[in-house]
Design an enzyme around this catalytic site. Structure first.
Site, PDB file in Angstrom:
ATOM      1  N   GLU A 126      -3.451  80.305 -29.240  1.00 48.69           N
ATOM      2  CA  GLU A 126      -4.329  79.763 -30.147  1.00 48.69           C
ATOM      3  C   GLU A 126      -4.500  80.890 -31.362  1.00 48.69           C
ATOM      4  OE1 GLU A 126      -7.330  78.428 -27.641  1.00 48.69           O
ATOM      5  OE2 GLU A 126      -8.632  79.262 -29.053  1.00 48.69           O
ATOM      6  N   HIS A 151      -2.845  83.343 -16.346  1.00 49.80           N
ATOM      7  CA  HIS A 151      -2.994  81.861 -16.749  1.00 49.80           C
ATOM      8  C   HIS A 151      -3.010  81.325 -18.055  1.00 49.80           C
ATOM      9  CE1 HIS A 151      -4.068  77.498 -16.454  1.00 49.80           C
ATOM     10  NE2 HIS A 151      -5.332  77.938 -17.132  1.00 49.80           N
ATOM     11  N   HIS A 175      -7.717  67.385 -16.652  1.00 50.40           N
ATOM     12  CA  HIS A 175      -8.613  66.691 -17.784  1.00 50.40           C
ATOM     13  C   HIS A 175      -8.824  65.233 -17.130  1.00 50.40           C
ATOM     14  CE1 HIS A 175      -7.333  70.298 -20.042  1.00 50.40           C
ATOM     15  NE2 HIS A 175      -8.454  70.273 -20.283  1.00 50.40           N
TER      16      HIS A 175
HETATM   17  N1  GLN Z   1      -9.898  80.688 -14.405  1.00 44.75           N
HETATM   18  C1  GLN Z   1     -10.573  79.773 -15.242  1.00 44.75           C
HETATM   19  C2  GLN Z   1     -10.758  78.477 -14.652  1.00 44.75           C
HETATM   20  O1  GLN Z   1     -10.248  78.037 -13.667  1.00 44.75           O
HETATM   21  C3  GLN Z   1      -9.600  79.426 -16.377  1.00 44.75           C
HETATM   22  C4  GLN Z   1     -10.017  78.439 -17.365  1.00 44.75           C
HETATM   23  C5  GLN Z   1      -9.027  78.243 -18.626  1.00 44.75           C
HETATM   24  O2  GLN Z   1      -7.861  78.194 -18.439  1.00 44.75           O
HETATM   25  N2  GLN Z   1      -9.404  77.595 -19.844  1.00 44.75           N
HETATM   26  O3  GLN Z   1     -11.814  77.747 -15.073  1.00 44.75           O
HETATM   27 ZN    ZN Z   2      -6.636  76.795 -18.420  1.00 42.99          ZN
END
Ligand code: GLN
Ligand code: ZN
Length: 653
Positions: free
Chosen positions: A500, A536, A589
């Site tokens: 983003e 991630h 989600h």
């Molecule tokens: N390590 C974070 C979590 O698990 C990653 C959150 C994210 O990618 N927004 O909450």
């Molecule tokens: Zn995430």
């Protein structure tokens, strides 16, 4: 849901179908106009323009462009404009931020058609076409040739466009100068805008020049008056929405009364800005020096991935398709209540820490019991993945009420990076070590990456963002080194915001990605070959930045993939993504618990495009917002799916 341009504001993506029917359904804009009018305030209603509206959505069927729907949509806009005019509105603002993107011919044609149809000499309303988040020189001719009555331009992101705009704008058109930054929280050096304002007045006359913020003030907090606990000096540098309006009003006097009336005020403000730039609170020579000493060598791991992978296999002996999670476990009501009690003084620090340890212990026992391969500590001590780190770093301050709307009634409270950044002390080592002491399985240390910390904060404007990012990267690098020394040999550095942060214009992508990736590498590459670095990512399409993701050279990336039902993986497969990857197998989600079969099917899709030796199994993201029963069932099914797949692979062997 997706992010609005390069902001942290989210909206639900409208989904259209071919020959979509549009109807005027909500009259919110009219009612709000009337409500203000009843209070004696004549407002300028704001509507999202039809072209940007269509471009913010997507077609769910067929390959037709959303812009083919324009003729079906325009009558609805005409109807609402009509209603607004009936209610007494004259000027109406139509936002078309899509005009700051790269030029596309169909967009140019759509804009032309739209504003020719919606605005004519004899129309009962006047349209101010409003653009923001960048320059519009790509579309300038198309815009000015439309019969619009006014134009708003962002002179914070693109001050250089003013000359071109002034050259081409008709003398009867009104020009709104977006000079006060709607995307940041610093007081402006107002003096620099005077020449711009004077130039515009010379061309258009004082009645046709408006002074404004660069974009909506939705993206900054409301006001500073509640911030009673901020350092007074730092507070004097800040400017939230209310204070920005004062700046706008002050600059407005240049037109009405001439610049001499505000001369004293301008000098004072300029001095304040200069003072901040030179302040010792802001600049630490030692930190700047360290930044200058960063070498290319520091950005690279010792051995290439394939060699590291062998060493890591040797060390961790993980099964095929290893299972893990993204980091956070449910931040339940009880966790939040304890935090509140700590803040209010009802609970002391020691009791709070004891509580967090207990939660961590339970979380690890849970992960062992269901049979995950690489564990996490659960992140119970973190309110937020950026705030937590900011609180341990020099150069950050936090407001009490600096909330910014992020979606609906949800808000975020971004930290403010005002000065050079340095790590004060280890930030996560105690928690990770404690967690590792409770299990023989590898414990993954969890860090937030430099680009994400930068992206989700308000950032100082007196040095390039990439320099601030590098300072954060060095702080994270120190943390990584300490974790490794403490026996944490799997370390995840989250970069969900890398995507983003991309500039809106494609020509600016390579430079951004270069420093973004370099910062990740600087943060992560100081470890031994045997230490496994994870990253991630979530929120977005990654197909167009695969080069950059590969260049990060994380040993493992976990990535949101379930909502696109793994199609993302095809892109990784075609790209021949070299390192390991954990495509998220279910959407965190949603409260729906994924069935084992659904997870197996998703992984089979992944296995069709990637080598099975490359794949991990994990959820899409952290499970912070879910409850324990959901997490329990979902992860049970996930581990069961992994076991079943391993069995099938052995047999077919
Ligand atoms: N390590 C974070 C979590 O698990 C990653 C959150 C994210 O990618 N927004 O909450
Ligand atoms: Zn995430």
């Amino acid at each position: 849901m997706t992010k609005w341009f390069d902001t942290n504001y989210h909206y639900l993506v409208p989904e259209f179908k071919e020959n979509q029917e549009f109807k005027l359904y909500a009259l919110k804009a009219v009612r709000e106009f009337e409500e203000a009018k009843a209070m004696g305030i004549h407002t300028r209603p704001v509507l999202l323009g039809p072209v940007s509206y269509l471009l913010s959505g997507r077609m769910v069927d067929g390959a037709a462009s959303v812009l083919t729907l324009l003729p079906l949509l325009l009558p609805v806009y005409e109807a609402i404009l009509d209603k607004l005019a009936e209610a007494g509105a004259d000027w109406i603002q139509m936002d078309e931020p899509c005009l700051v993107l790269d030029r596309a011919e169909d967009v140019a044609a759509a804009v032309h058609k739209t504003y020719k149809q919606l605005s004519s000499v004899d129309s009962r309303w006047k349209i101010q076409l409003t653009t923001y988040f960048g320059g519009i020189t790509n579309y300038l001719n198309d815009i000015v040739n439309c019969p619009i009555d006014g134009l708003h331009v962002d002179l914070v992101r693109a001050p250089e466009q003013l000359d071109q705009v002034l050259e081409i704008i008709r003398p009867d058109q009104q020009l709104s100068l977006g000079v006060i930054n709607g995307r940041n929280i610093w007081r402006s050096d107002l003096g620099i805008f005077i020449p711009m304002i004077e130039k515009a007045i010379t061309k258009l006359g004082e009645n046709n020049v408006i002074i404004s913020s660069s974009c909506s003030l939705l993206h900054v907090p409301f006001g500073l008056e509640e911030e009673t606990e901020l350092d007074e000096e730092i507070k004097s540098w800040l400017c939230f929405a209310k204070e920005k309006m004062d700046e706008i009003v002050l600059l407005g006097k240049v037109g009405t009364q001439g610049k001499s009336v505000i001369a004293d005020e301008l000098t004072k403000r300029q001095a304040a800005v200069q003072f901040r730039r030179k302040s010792e609170k802001v600049n630490q020579l030692r930190i700047k020096e360290r930044g200058r000493k960063v070498t290319a060598r520091m950005l690279a791991r010792n051995a290439p991935f394939n060699e590291r992978k062998k060493m890591q296999q040797e060390k961790f002996r993980l099964p095929l398709l290893p299972t893990t999670t993204i980091g956070s476990f449910p931040q339940t009501q009880s966790v939040r209540l304890k935090r509140r009690d700590l803040k209010s003084g009802k609970l002391n620090q020691e009791a709070y820490q004891q509580f967090l340890k207990e939660e961590t212990r339970k979380c690890i026992a849970f992960q062992e019991e269901i049979g995950l391969d690489v564990l996490v500590h659960g992140e119970f001590e973190r309110t937020d993945m950026v705030e937590y780190f900011g609180e341990h770093l020099d150069g950050f301050v936090f407001t009490k009420n600096g909330w910014v709307q992020s979606y609906g009634s949800r808000c975020v409270k971004p930290p403010i990076i005002y000065g050079d950044v340095e790590r004060k002390e280890p930030m996560t080592v105690a928690w990770s070590s404690f967690a590792q002491s409770l299990t023989k399985k590898p414990m993954k240390g969890m860090l937030t990456g430099p680009v994400t910390i930068l992206q989700w904060s308000f950032v100082r404007d007196d040095q390039p963002r990439k320099d601030t990012c590098q300072q954060i990267a060095l702080a994270i690098r120190d943390e990584v080194a300490d974790l490794e020394r403490a026996g944490i040999h799997v370390i995840q550095i989250d970069e969900p915001a890398l995507r983003e942060g991309l500039p809106l214009k494609k020509t600016e992508w390579p430079a951004y990605l270069k420093w973004g990736v370099d910062c990740f590498r600087l943060a992560s590459a100081g470890v031994k070959n045997e230490t496994q670095i994870h990253t991630h990512m979530c929120y977005g399409d990654f197909e167009d930045i695969l080069d950059a993701i590969a260049a990060m050279d994380a040993d493992v990336i976990s990535i949101e993939a379930s909502r696109s039902d793994m199609v993302l993986l095809t892109a990784f497969g075609e790209f021949k993504y070299p390192n390991d990857i954990g495509p998220g197998v279910y959407d965190i989600h949603s409260p729906l618990v994924p069935e084992k079969e659904a997870i197996i099917n998703r992984m089979k899709k992944a296995m069709a495009v990637m080598a099975v030796e490359q794949l991990w199994i994990n959820p899409d993201c952290g499970v912070k917002t879910r409850n324990w029963p959901e997490v329990n069932d979902a992860l049970h099914n996930m581990v069961a799916a992994a076991k079943e797949l391993r069995g099938q692979i052995k047999i077919s062997g």
